[in-house]
Design a protein around this motif. Structure first.
Motif, PDB file in Angstrom:
ATOM      1  N   GLY B  33      -7.721  58.399  84.110  1.00 49.59           N
ATOM      2  CA  GLY B  33      -6.521  57.415  84.624  1.00 49.59           C
ATOM      3  C   GLY B  33      -5.320  57.712  84.176  1.00 49.59           C
ATOM      4  O   GLY B  33      -4.506  57.525  83.279  1.00 49.59           O
ATOM      5  N   PRO B  34      -4.677  57.827  85.541  1.00 48.77           N
ATOM      6  CA  PRO B  34      -3.217  59.006  85.415  1.00 48.77           C
ATOM      7  C   PRO B  34      -2.113  57.218  86.121  1.00 48.77           C
ATOM      8  O   PRO B  34      -1.267  57.817  85.614  1.00 48.77           O
ATOM      9  CB  PRO B  34      -3.017  60.120  86.801  1.00 48.77           C
ATOM     10  N   ASP B  35      -2.607  56.793  86.236  1.00 51.49           N
ATOM     11  CA  ASP B  35      -1.954  55.454  86.823  1.00 51.49           C
ATOM     12  C   ASP B  35      -1.211  54.809  85.992  1.00 51.49           C
ATOM     13  O   ASP B  35       0.035  54.094  85.600  1.00 51.49           O
ATOM     14  CB  ASP B  35      -2.903  54.362  87.762  1.00 51.49           C
ATOM     15  N   SER B  36      -2.060  53.648  84.833  1.00 50.02           N
ATOM     16  CA  SER B  36      -1.532  53.561  83.601  1.00 50.02           C
ATOM     17  C   SER B  36      -2.319  53.507  82.541  1.00 50.02           C
ATOM     18  O   SER B  36      -2.864  53.867  82.387  1.00 50.02           O
ATOM     19  CB  SER B  36      -1.608  51.948  84.181  1.00 50.02           C
ATOM     20  N   ALA B  37      -1.607  53.077  81.473  1.00 50.47           N
ATOM     21  CA  ALA B  37      -2.634  53.833  79.727  1.00 50.47           C
ATOM     22  C   ALA B  37      -2.600  52.020  79.274  1.00 50.47           C
ATOM     23  O   ALA B  37      -1.097  51.595  79.257  1.00 50.47           O
ATOM     24  CB  ALA B  37      -1.917  54.787  79.116  1.00 50.47           C
ATOM     25  N   GLY B  38      -2.864  52.223  77.947  1.00 49.26           N
ATOM     26  CA  GLY B  38      -2.384  50.930  77.499  1.00 49.26           C
ATOM     27  C   GLY B  38      -3.564  51.351  75.823  1.00 49.26           C
ATOM     28  O   GLY B  38      -4.637  52.070  76.052  1.00 49.26           O
ATOM     29  N   VAL B  39      -3.095  50.552  75.026  1.00 46.99           N
ATOM     30  CA  VAL B  39      -3.592  50.536  73.174  1.00 46.99           C
ATOM     31  C   VAL B  39      -3.881  49.106  73.095  1.00 46.99           C
ATOM     32  O   VAL B  39      -2.993  48.661  73.312  1.00 46.99           O
ATOM     33  CB  VAL B  39      -3.708  51.252  72.425  1.00 46.99           C
ATOM     34  N   ALA B  40      -5.126  49.298  72.297  1.00 47.05           N
ATOM     35  CA  ALA B  40      -5.392  48.121  71.367  1.00 47.05           C
ATOM     36  C   ALA B  40      -5.543  48.832  69.945  1.00 47.05           C
ATOM     37  O   ALA B  40      -5.871  49.046  69.727  1.00 47.05           O
ATOM     38  CB  ALA B  40      -6.209  47.111  71.310  1.00 47.05           C
ATOM     39  N   ILE B  41      -4.411  48.153  69.194  1.00 44.86           N
ATOM     40  CA  ILE B  41      -4.299  48.503  68.013  1.00 44.86           C
ATOM     41  C   ILE B  41      -4.126  47.765  66.680  1.00 44.86           C
ATOM     42  O   ILE B  41      -3.475  46.850  66.858  1.00 44.86           O
ATOM     43  CB  ILE B  41      -2.525  49.464  67.228  1.00 44.86           C
ATOM     44  N   TYR B  42      -4.371  47.996  65.619  1.00 45.47           N
ATOM     45  CA  TYR B  42      -5.527  47.167  64.849  1.00 45.47           C
ATOM     46  C   TYR B  42      -4.585  47.761  63.467  1.00 45.47           C
ATOM     47  O   TYR B  42      -5.489  48.436  62.495  1.00 45.47           O
ATOM     48  CB  TYR B  42      -6.960  46.524  64.240  1.00 45.47           C
ATOM     49  N   HIS B  43      -3.016  47.123  63.123  1.00 47.60           N
ATOM     50  CA  HIS B  43      -2.435  47.556  62.130  1.00 47.60           C
ATOM     51  C   HIS B  43      -1.912  46.579  61.060  1.00 47.60           C
ATOM     52  O   HIS B  43      -2.026  45.689  62.061  1.00 47.60           O
ATOM     53  CB  HIS B  43      -2.018  49.194  61.788  1.00 47.60           C
ATOM     54  N   ASP B  44      -1.396  46.697  60.273  1.00 46.22           N
ATOM     55  CA  ASP B  44      -0.777  46.234  59.270  1.00 46.22           C
ATOM     56  C   ASP B  44      -0.686  44.251  59.376  1.00 46.22           C
ATOM     57  O   ASP B  44       0.294  43.961  60.303  1.00 46.22           O
ATOM     58  CB  ASP B  44       0.980  46.153  59.918  1.00 46.22           C
ATOM     59  N   PRO B  45      -1.649  44.287  59.225  1.00 47.64           N
ATOM     60  CA  PRO B  45      -1.758  42.422  59.634  1.00 47.64           C
ATOM     61  C   PRO B  45      -0.893  41.699  58.698  1.00 47.64           C
ATOM     62  O   PRO B  45      -0.811  41.657  57.662  1.00 47.64           O
ATOM     63  CB  PRO B  45      -3.962  42.024  58.417  1.00 47.64           C
ATOM     64  N   VAL B  46      -0.522  40.585  59.395  1.00 47.17           N
ATOM     65  CA  VAL B  46      -0.084  39.536  59.097  1.00 47.17           C
ATOM     66  C   VAL B  46      -0.758  38.230  58.132  1.00 47.17           C
ATOM     67  O   VAL B  46      -1.539  38.486  57.901  1.00 47.17           O
ATOM     68  CB  VAL B  46       0.574  38.967  60.366  1.00 47.17           C
ATOM     69  N   PRO B  47       0.121  37.836  57.183  1.00 50.55           N
ATOM     70  CA  PRO B  47      -0.748  36.883  55.891  1.00 50.55           C
ATOM     71  C   PRO B  47      -1.281  35.776  56.374  1.00 50.55           C
ATOM     72  O   PRO B  47      -0.731  35.771  57.603  1.00 50.55           O
ATOM     73  CB  PRO B  47       0.457  35.985  55.095  1.00 50.55           C
ATOM     74  N   ALA B  48      -2.457  35.835  55.992  1.00 52.35           N
ATOM     75  CA  ALA B  48      -3.471  34.145  56.218  1.00 52.35           C
ATOM     76  C   ALA B  48      -2.222  33.234  56.560  1.00 52.35           C
ATOM     77  O   ALA B  48      -1.329  32.991  56.221  1.00 52.35           O
ATOM     78  CB  ALA B  48      -4.794  33.433  55.526  1.00 52.35           C
ATOM     79  N   GLY B  49      -2.208  32.313  57.839  1.00 54.19           N
ATOM     80  CA  GLY B  49      -1.610  31.631  58.281  1.00 54.19           C
ATOM     81  C   GLY B  49      -0.167  31.606  58.966  1.00 54.19           C
ATOM     82  O   GLY B  49       0.132  30.814  59.748  1.00 54.19           O
ATOM     83  N   SER B  50      -0.277  33.157  59.591  1.00 52.41           N
ATOM     84  CA  SER B  50       0.973  33.825  60.079  1.00 52.41           C
ATOM     85  C   SER B  50       0.025  34.202  61.745  1.00 52.41           C
ATOM     86  O   SER B  50      -1.335  33.982  61.374  1.00 52.41           O
ATOM     87  CB  SER B  50       1.624  34.674  59.698  1.00 52.41           C
TER      88      SER B  50
END
Lengths: 226, 299
Positions: B33-50
């Protein structure tokens, strides 16, 4: 013995060495394979090649004469279009293992995924484990031995290839049927397992499958099958 | 052809190196896949309600400062905007739905690529190596991540057409394959209120899963229904707030390899992406069986 560490050498370096006269009766060890593609493709001489790790796509493809062992898993298209010699996978092989193979012997000690032996044209394939769906689709000649189970649609639209399965077959493909095991077939199965180094496998429960020959004779009564 | 990768960290000590390992995996999938790249990173959650949103601006010169002032005015002084090139992570003390509505109404020029409490989605045209550099991907920590390298086969090469696609709060999809019934399905989903911004087939799969889950399906149920309704060849990886799931279509001709050790679980289009991970020599390695759903969740 020649070592090819694929950290320092390219796959092309390795393959070119396998295409020279000097490869005849020579031994090659390939390290740091790390799933790289096209390892030991197009080998032409009676060489011994040991891949010490997992291989990527097309490992041992178009092999002639060489004896190739993969001490790990092989990616898609392992031994694709093999002409002669042997390719042995100690682990599992991915999709379309030994596809279109014309001769030689391919041994997978573990399992293969879908389309093992698709369009095989004379290669013999021995699988110690199980094979995935649509295996031996349009197989023309050669033998496919499976010690474990076969997935859906085994031998769909096959011609004259023989399939020996020790375990369960999830379903047979169009025009593929179970056939009687005669002495000739028991002897052939035994011979193939011995050639694969699996001579101690109990063959009593194996069944034979193959083409009912109703599709490729173009009988008009079978038009509905196409 | 495309490359997809997923990495789920089991050993908390490895969380600080998530970005580094994800980058190594993406680089190995560059040829797919040389055309484009992307990621979804799960980190550093915001406090509940944010809420945490990832947005895409029309260009790199976007006035993030102005957006930040607007957010502070509406949602309070602790609103944050952390931008990389034409994309930014926004954190505000409000529900994701409220924050998303405000962005869409007050800043229609921004596209919301991801929303929830944990997820951050970045994507761009160009090579995976440039993407990793431009977004400082190697420095990210986190619990799990999905990545995609795209070789476009059925629609244009733009950031908007790049993966991952959001499928709901803290949910996203990456896809290797092609769908054949996406035009009809897109029309049907639009009637059910799902909006689409591109003609990309994978966005339709994402929209389909979002719709099923709005209808009350669990992720597994949505994927099961997808096996019936999505026609084509695919390997899907779906990220959730606490893990990810992988499924391959019934024919199973798109590749996927999975591996697991005591420290991590991973999936990739090819083994060579997994070969970069520490301790891989002792990993259990297998290929997914078509139609079986594999998932990892934090306990």
């Amino acid at each position: 013995m020649t070592n090819f560490d694929l950290k320092d050498n390219t796959v092309r370096d390795l393959n070119q060495a396998l295409h020279q006269d000097s490869a005849d009766k020579a031994e090659f060890v390939v390290s740091n394979s790390n799933g790289k593609h096209s390892i030991a493709v197009g080998a032409m001489y009676d060489s011994t090649v040991t891949v010490d790790g997992h291989a990527g796509y097309y490992c041992g493809g178009m092999n002639q004469n060489a004896n190739i062992t993969i001490n790990g898993n092989a990616g898609s298209g392992c031994a694709e279009n093999i002409m002669s010699g042997t390719v042995r996978v100690k682990g599992n092989a991915s999709q379309y293992c030994a596809a279109t193979g014309q001769g030689g012997l391919v041994i997978v000690e573990g399992d293969t995924s879908s389309r093992c032996g698709i369009s095989m044209k004379g290669v013999d394939i021995v699988v110690g484990g199980s094979i995935g769906n649509l295996s031996a689709f349009m197989a023309q000649s050669g033998c496919l031995v499976v010690c474990g189970d076969a997935g859906e649609a085994l031998g769909d639209s096959a011609y004259e290839a023989r399939f020996y399965v020790g375990g369960k077959v999830a379903s047979l493909g169009a025009d593929c049927i179970e056939k009687p095991m005669e002495d000739e077939h028991r002897a052939q199965l035994k011979e193939l397992l011995e050639a694969a180094g699996m001579g101690d496998v109990d063959t009593s429960g194996f069944k034979r499958y193959g083409s009912a020959r109703r599709l490729y004779n173009f009988n008009i009564d079978n038009a509905g099958e196409y | 052809m495309c490359g997809i990768v997923g990495l789920f960290i089991k050993n908390p000590e490895m969380e600080k190196d998530l970005g580094k390992h994800l980058s190594g995996m993406l680089i190995e999938m560059s040829e797919r896949g040389p055309d484009s790249a992307g990621v979804a990173i799960y980190h550093d959650p915001v406090p509940a309600g944010s809420a945490k949103l990832t947005v895409l601006a029309p260009d790199e010169d976007y006035s993030w400062h102005e957006l930040h002032d607007g957010l502070k005015h509406v949602f309070g002084d602790d609103a944050e905007v952390i931008h990389h090139r034409d994309q930014a992570v926004i954190k505000v003390a409000a529900s994701p739905a409220l924050a998303q509505n405000w962005i869409q109404e007050s800043h229609p020029e921004l596209r919301v690529n991801g929303a929830g409490e944990v997820i951050e989605i970045f994507k761009d045209k160009g090579s995976p190596a440039d993407f990793i550099d431009n977004f400082g991907l190697e420095d990210y920590s986190g619990t799990h991540a999905l990545g995609h390298t795209r070789m476009a086969t059925e629609s244009a090469i733009t950031t908007e057409h790049s993966h991952p696609f959001s499928t709901g709060l803290d949910l996203c999809l990456v896809h290797n394959g092609s769908l054949s019934n996406h035009n009809r399905l897109r029309q049907e989903l639009r009637k059910k209120g799902i909006s689409f911004e591109t003609d990309n087939d994978s966005e339709v799969a994402a929209g389909y899963l979002a719709w099923r889950m709005q209808e009350g399906d669990s992720l597994d149920e949505a994927l099961q229904n997808g096996l019936k309704d999505l026609d084509g060849f695919y390997t899907f990886a779906v990220g959730t707030d606490d893990g990810f799931a992988v499924v391959v279509d019934p024919i199973g001709c798109k590749p996927a390899v999975m591996a697991e050790t005591d420290d991590w679980a991973a999936m990739a289009s090819e083994f060579r992406a997994i070969a970069t991970l520490p301790g891989v020599e002792n990993a259990r390695i297998w290929e997914p069986v078509p139609t079986r759903i594999y998932s990892w969740h934090r306990g």
